[in-house]
Design an enzyme around this catalytic site. Structure first.
Site, PDB file in Angstrom:
ATOM      1  N   CYS A 260      -3.494   9.300  -2.745  1.00  0.00           N
ATOM      2  CA  CYS A 260      -3.389   9.581  -1.291  1.00  0.00           C
ATOM      3  C   CYS A 260      -3.630  10.742  -0.605  1.00  0.00           C
ATOM      4  O   CYS A 260      -4.795  10.825   0.055  1.00  0.00           O
ATOM      5  CB  CYS A 260      -1.829   9.590  -1.006  1.00  0.00           C
ATOM      6  SG  CYS A 260      -1.185   7.786  -1.240  1.00  0.00           S
TER       7      CYS A 260
HETATM    8  N1  NAD Z   1      -0.033   4.727  -4.893  1.00  0.00           N
HETATM    9  C1  NAD Z   1       0.706   5.240  -4.108  1.00  0.00           C
HETATM   10  O1  NAD Z   1       1.542   5.905  -3.988  1.00  0.00           O
HETATM   11  C2  NAD Z   1       0.223   4.852  -2.613  1.00  0.00           C
HETATM   12  C3  NAD Z   1       1.214   4.983  -1.385  1.00  0.00           C
HETATM   13  C4  NAD Z   1       0.989   4.680  -0.197  1.00  0.00           C
HETATM   14  C5  NAD Z   1      -0.244   3.781   0.030  1.00  0.00           C
HETATM   15  N2  NAD Z   1      -1.190   3.684  -0.989  1.00  0.00           N
HETATM   16  C6  NAD Z   1      -2.443   2.652  -0.638  1.00  0.00           C
HETATM   17  O2  NAD Z   1      -2.143   1.418  -1.195  1.00  0.00           O
HETATM   18  C7  NAD Z   1      -3.280   0.940  -1.598  1.00  0.00           C
HETATM   19  C8  NAD Z   1      -3.247   0.395  -2.975  1.00  0.00           C
HETATM   20  O3  NAD Z   1      -2.798   1.487  -3.808  1.00  0.00           O
HETATM   21  P1  NAD Z   1      -2.361   1.339  -5.291  1.00  0.00           P
HETATM   22  O4  NAD Z   1      -1.920   2.827  -5.765  1.00  0.00           O
HETATM   23  O5  NAD Z   1      -1.391   0.260  -5.493  1.00  0.00           O
HETATM   24  O6  NAD Z   1      -3.371   1.116  -6.174  1.00  0.00           O
HETATM   25  P2  NAD Z   1      -3.477   0.290  -7.491  1.00  0.00           P
HETATM   26  O7  NAD Z   1      -5.098   0.668  -8.135  1.00  0.00           O
HETATM   27  O8  NAD Z   1      -2.347   0.697  -8.189  1.00  0.00           O
HETATM   28  O9  NAD Z   1      -3.646  -1.277  -7.609  1.00  0.00           O
HETATM   29  C9  NAD Z   1      -4.501  -1.667  -6.900  1.00  0.00           C
HETATM   30  C10 NAD Z   1      -4.671  -3.256  -7.488  1.00  0.00           C
HETATM   31  O10 NAD Z   1      -5.488  -4.006  -6.704  1.00  0.00           O
HETATM   32  C11 NAD Z   1      -6.337  -4.953  -7.662  1.00  0.00           C
HETATM   33  N3  NAD Z   1      -7.480  -5.461  -6.820  1.00  0.00           N
HETATM   34  C12 NAD Z   1      -8.725  -4.822  -6.412  1.00  0.00           C
HETATM   35  N4  NAD Z   1      -9.269  -5.629  -5.789  1.00  0.00           N
HETATM   36  C13 NAD Z   1      -8.938  -6.633  -5.819  1.00  0.00           C
HETATM   37  C14 NAD Z   1      -9.198  -8.174  -5.231  1.00  0.00           C
HETATM   38  N5  NAD Z   1     -10.439  -8.299  -4.506  1.00  0.00           N
HETATM   39  N6  NAD Z   1      -8.272  -8.972  -5.461  1.00  0.00           N
HETATM   40  C15 NAD Z   1      -6.857  -8.860  -6.119  1.00  0.00           C
HETATM   41  N7  NAD Z   1      -6.763  -7.552  -6.825  1.00  0.00           N
HETATM   42  C16 NAD Z   1      -7.508  -6.722  -6.442  1.00  0.00           C
HETATM   43  C17 NAD Z   1      -6.755  -3.881  -8.872  1.00  0.00           C
HETATM   44  O11 NAD Z   1      -7.128  -4.504 -10.105  1.00  0.00           O
HETATM   45  C18 NAD Z   1      -5.264  -3.142  -8.805  1.00  0.00           C
HETATM   46  O12 NAD Z   1      -4.405  -3.701  -9.793  1.00  0.00           O
HETATM   47  C19 NAD Z   1      -4.337   2.099  -1.363  1.00  0.00           C
HETATM   48  O13 NAD Z   1      -5.058   1.750  -0.051  1.00  0.00           O
HETATM   49  C20 NAD Z   1      -3.421   3.231  -1.307  1.00  0.00           C
HETATM   50  O14 NAD Z   1      -4.334   4.211  -0.492  1.00  0.00           O
HETATM   51  C21 NAD Z   1      -0.871   3.923  -2.180  1.00  0.00           C
END
Ligand code: NAD
Length: 414
Positions: A260
């Site tokens: 983030c």
């Molecule tokens: N991690 C955090 O603490 C947090 C907190 C708030 C917001 N976010 C936001 O949430 C979003 C996701 O973050 P995250 O940490 O969960 O990421 P992550 O990498 O842990 O998980 C994302 C998943 O999406 C999958 N993916 C990618 N493209 C895909 C597709 N076309 N179809 C299906 N699956 C697909 C990936 O394989 C991965 O497993 C980001 O925008 C991030 O900024 C994250």
């Protein structure tokens, strides 16, 4: 029973899937990472906030199905997109959102609801996602299907504020979409906060993370000058925090990391530059300060070793914690990893105790008294609660502590 399709089963999507199962939905957890899907299918969680027993309980209900096949999207009522939104060469990369939107579009039916949760700049839901869904489905939003945005506020490792008890901002491209989005999250969380547009919800998330990024930069710079002025910055921060209004404490550290803070503010500054043509100076300054912190930490360690008659080159360094913050194993964008790599490049022999990670760019070791005694310097970078700080204080020749966990004559704070 309504069917929820969750696209992306990562740090955000997996906890959300568990909550949706608890709320009684039939949940399909779709992820393009086949290995991840396979592990989820046998009850193996890789997200600290979802213990294996919770995942297995969800699988046992028969209402949670991980899959890597978009054909399983068929017949969904709600689709929530939680795919990554990284920076590529400093520029927002919406490629994952675009791929997910295009892939799910053929499964959008009249009356379906699609919600974007990925963090992104204002306008993404309406200008990027909506056209993809409309083209692929042949349907129009909001006339034929509902569309909204709801930012995730998940804080990995935080046991007090969970997905369920943290208020959730919700929005839609029209009042009917907002009502659908709100009705969905009202079943998962204790309070929803409606805003008037998806652009406002998108900006809200970026504002929250930019606020934190800037305040951490402020205390980091304060820590540097306080040290030079001979003042204990932590004592000053604690004292300031006694003010019951108009102040909020932040802690200095080796920099910012995770998915983030190093990324989201740049989504906002990039969009401001692109659309309005000028710089978002606060964000640029915070980036500069926070990105320079690992180098500052390394220079302080160099000075500390020098004062003890040791050059960095050839010194043995034990790093405590490589993750970007305590009690999690997320090494993405971690400033601790940058510190370890910089010390290695200067010729130090670097090892790290990081119980939450299986692989890293430096050799991983257990935190033992022998490891501590052998090190010329022990550097506290991610202050996991499981570390034995008393043993470290009592055994180490020299501790450089960026997190204020160790105290004593051999300990030098940031
Ligand atoms: N991690 C955090 O603490 C947090 C907190 C708030 C917001 N976010 C936001 O949430 C979003 C996701 O973050 P995250 O940490 O969960 O990421 P992550 O990498 O842990 O998980 C994302 C998943 O999406 C999958 N993916 C990618 N493209 C895909 C597709 N076309 N179809 C299906 N699956 C697909 C990936 O394989 C991965 O497993 C980001 O925008 C991030 O900024 C994250």
């Amino acid at each position: 029973m309504e069917k929820v399709l969750l696209i992306g089963q990562g740090y955000v999507g997996l906890p959300l899937a568990m909550s949706a199962v608890d709320a009684g939905f039939h949940v399909v957890g779709l992820d393009v990472d086949a290995t991840r899907v396979k592990r989820l299918g046998v009850g193996e969680s890789f997200v600290e906030d979802v213990p294996g027993h919770r995942l297995r309980a969800a699988l046992d209900t028969g209402r949670y199905r991980p899959t890597d096949d978009y054909a399983d999207a068929e017949g969904f009522d709600y689709c929530v997109i939680t795919v990554p939104t990284p920076l590529r060469d400093g520029v927002p990369d919406l490629g994952y959102v675009e791929q997910a939107g295009a892939a799910v579009a053929p499964y959008v039916r009249p009356g379906s609801t699609v919600i974007l949760e990925s963090t992104t700049y204002p306008g993404t839901t309406e200008r990027v996602l909506r056209p993809l869904l409309e083209q692929g489905s042949g349907l129009n939003a909001p006339e034929e299907f509902f569309l909204g945005y709801s930012p995730e506020r998940i804080d990995p490792g935080n046991r007090t504020w969970t997905l369920e008890n943290t208020p959730k901002v919700v929005s839609g491209v029209d009042p009917a979409s907002l009502a659908r989005v709100r009705a969905f999250y009202d079943r998962l969380v204790t309070r929803t906060v409606a805003v008037s547009s998806t652009r406002t919800a998108e900006l809200t998330k970026l504002f929250e993370n930019t606020f934190r990024h800037i305040n951490i930069a402020l205390v980091n710079e304060l820590a540097i000058v306080s040290g030079q002025l001979g003042v204990d910055v932590r004592e000053a921060i604690d004292a300031a925090a006694s003010k019951p209004f108009g102040f909020m404490p932040f802690a200095p550290g080796p920099g910012v990391g995770g998915h983030c803070l190093p990324i989201d503010p740049s989504y906002l500054s990039w969009e401001v530059k692109r659309t309005l043509g000028h710089r978002f100076r606060f964000i640029e300054l915070a980036n500069d300060i926070n990105e320079s912190m690992p180098q500052y930490v390394v220079s302080r360690i160099g000075l500390g070793l020098n004062a003890r008659g040791r050059p960095v080159n050839g010194s043995r360094v034990l790093v405590l914690g490589l993750a970007y913050k305590k009690n999690v194993g997320d090494l993405r964008e971690s400033p601790a990893t940058v510190v370890a790599d910089l010390l290695g490049r200067l010729g130090a022999t670097v090892r790290a105790a990081e119980p939450y990670a299986a692989v890293a760019s430096v050799p991983l070791v257990d935190l033992t008294a022998d490891e501590v005694a052998e090190a010329d310097v022990v550097v506290v970078l991610a202050d996991h609660d499981c570390f034995d700080y008393e043993m470290v204080e009592g055994t180490a020749r020299y501790v450089f502590d960026t997190r204020n966990r160790c105290h004593g004559p051999n300990v030098e704070p940031l």
